[in-house]
Design an enzyme around this catalytic site. Sequence first.
Site, PDB file in Angstrom:
ATOM      1  N   SER A 196       0.803  -1.223   0.000  1.00 57.78           N
ATOM      2  CA  SER A 196       0.000   0.000   0.000  1.00 57.78           C
ATOM      3  C   SER A 196       0.838   1.278   0.000  1.00 57.78           C
ATOM      4  O   SER A 196       0.287   2.364  -0.159  1.00 57.78           O
ATOM      5  CB  SER A 196      -0.945   0.007   1.198  1.00 57.78           C
ATOM      6  OG  SER A 196      -0.223   0.014   2.406  1.00 57.78           O
ATOM      7  N   LYS A 227      -6.564   3.671   8.574  1.00 52.15           N
ATOM      8  CA  LYS A 227      -5.623   4.594   7.939  1.00 52.15           C
ATOM      9  C   LYS A 227      -6.144   6.035   7.963  1.00 52.15           C
ATOM     10  O   LYS A 227      -5.396   6.973   8.256  1.00 52.15           O
ATOM     11  CB  LYS A 227      -5.343   4.142   6.503  1.00 52.15           C
ATOM     12  CG  LYS A 227      -4.536   2.856   6.418  1.00 52.15           C
ATOM     13  CD  LYS A 227      -4.314   2.418   4.977  1.00 52.15           C
ATOM     14  CE  LYS A 227      -3.490   1.139   4.913  1.00 52.15           C
ATOM     15  NZ  LYS A 227      -3.257   0.681   3.530  1.00 52.15           N
TER      16      LYS A 227
END
Length: 808
Positions: free
Chosen positions: A702, A745
């Site tokens: 990611s 996140k």
Amino acid sequence: MNEKNETNEENDKNDIEGKNTIRESSENSLQLPMVALRNMAVLPGMLIHFDISRQTSRKAVEYAMKAKQQAFLIAQRDMNVDKPSVEDLYQIGTVVMVKQMIRLPGDVVRVLVFGVRRAKLEGVIASDPYYLSEVSIMPEDIIDLSDVEKEAMMRTMKEILESYAQENSKLSKEIVKQLALTDNLEQLLDSLAIQIPMGLQERQKILEADNIIERYQQIAVIMTDEIEILRIKRELQNKVKEKVDKNQKEYIMREQMKIIQEELGETNTVSDAENFLTQLSSLIASDSVKDKIKKEILRFKNISGNSSESAVARGYIELLLALPWDKTEKETMDIKYAKRILDRDHYGLEKVKERMLEFLAVRSLTEKGESPIICLVGPPGTGKTSIARSVAAAMNKKYIRISLGGVRDEAEIRGHRRTYVGALPGRIASGLKAAGVKNPLMLLDEIDKVSSDYKGDTASALLEVLDSEQNNKFVDHYVEIPIDLSEVLFITTANSTQTIPRPLLDRMELIEVNSYTQNEKVHIASRHLVSKQIHKNGLKENQIKFSEKALEAIITGYTREAGVRNLERRIGEICRKAARELLEDKKIEKISITNKNLEKYLGKIKYTFDKANREDEIGIVRGLAWTSVGGDTLQIEVNTMPGKGNFELTGQLGDVMKESAKAGISYIRSVAGSYDIDPSFFEKNDIHIHIPEGAVPKDGPSAGITMATAMISAITKKTVRADTAMTGEITLRGRVLPIGGLKEKILAAKTAGIKQVILPEKNRRDVEDIAPEILEGIELFYVCSMEDVLQHAFVNPPPRTTQKKIKC
């Protein structure tokens, strides 16, 4: 090629044999091939054969047979050491004559040796292809004993031998007779040391004895100790025999008494079998189950009451009668009541509550409904186990918790077969017995922690349990009668689905229990944790008060977790110190915990979050990461410097993260012309990517677009916005792929003060499930390609190189 190898091997062999020749280096010193023995020692005068399998030992014996048939045998201190050094060996060994060598299958050699004399190991000259040792012959200290002293020692040893022979019937009478006729003291001692069974330690002590008196004392002590051990062993055996004879006598007398009572008509007592039949008549079960149990009771009736088989049969029948075959408990069908209980016990966890209420709605309409098999997946401390208890209370179900953490024996699930001693039913059958009904809520905790070994695969045994199409006839090896598990409401918990086998995962309905937001943690603490810890630590509600600011400070400064387990510990710590303060100072009536006096109770702040950089910089980009304790931000730094085109990656990065960085640099090189990058730049400059906190392992794809953005910034010298964070996987063609852990996140970005977050376009649907309070104050940009990323990340974005936007 083969001929050359054979020639080289022959030359090497000749060189070694030339160096390792058996020779006397001085008057009392010899160089001999050495064999290290495991758990045995050879004495002078001993003729013994043994097997050797180590290559060095085989080579040593082979060489000894070719030379003077002499070798040096010495015992190892630790038999488990495969390649012993000098420190691993005793100092004293025996020089032997190798009489015979026989090769056996499996690279094993059987050797017959005769002990010649004692010798001391001075050192090892060579260890390849065999151990070549330098030994010195040990002369025995000559002690002048008178004939009277020798005769006294002889008689003493023969008396000890006679006592030993009486206690040890395994010693041959011929050997005892031969030893008794020996009239030479030295010969008698040597024969006793050889003939009497003893361990390595004792035999080594005799070998190391310097003179006849010391050897006499060692042998006398060893044999006297052995006589005492044999005497105690015999006494214990006699006591056991007496006890067994007594039990047999009691059994015969009891059987005779039973027959006499039957003859006199005095048998009015109710037997166990009759009690079992009475219980069977009131058992709620099908006819087939009752017939099976009745057969077992009649079989038990014909078994002797004192036999071990009787106890096994009794335990088996008691279990069958205790199992809830068709016994059920009425469930709550009031959805409003169930919702009120769930909301009372837990804040959040909306998906779990919604699924349980759906199940109740279907059950109330159909009056049956298939029980779902639900798997709650989420980080530790997020309330997975406690929500199952609340669901049981809301639905008026019995609650059974089975912990599967560390279970690796299939019999823990299916039970042991009754043919084994100490057999027990599996945990599923035992859980049903404890519940007393066939429709409880059964929590299988930590299902991702099960493992397998030679005893079977636990996860495979769970396949039948958690399959709604098969578990109506689940067979426990101990019970042997099919058990209906179709009405059991199974809820399982796991921290991750990575370790759960795919077939097992396919049988469960997954519900993700995500990390709590700060607002949710404050609500949970104020509604549940504070009052729980106040009562737990003996305080009253009016003696201590937590402000909302204090709870927020505890969450951000003293805990870093996805759940609330450590938060509860910190609140408990404050309550304990407050209790002590109230007792020590009677003038204090109430303690208020605020963010200002929090340091007094918990000490200095332990955790701080990396805030967004204040200034826009070149080559520094903020990324977003998911961890087991929630989200976090990563600052990725890139430097370029004159060099030879090296590409460095530091910060303890995993393989996937390194591959993402390589994919990023390959994309940049492929579009270098679009960003006015000199093609020779990559050959004349080094690029170094570093992610701080180098002691913390990092991995995952990611951070792909984050590293690519940082590299383009460092190469083109364009500044990146400091208030921007991003996450997404990059491909070689610059496309941006979706990622996971979005809620955590974005929450980490908000905590760090980030104003805008760049996300993959394909994650847009995931954002819809995130609570509005998390998204408040953050601007989200959805991208499909690296060009889109740069348009939002750079302070002065470069012009687009393609006329139309790439479709995701």
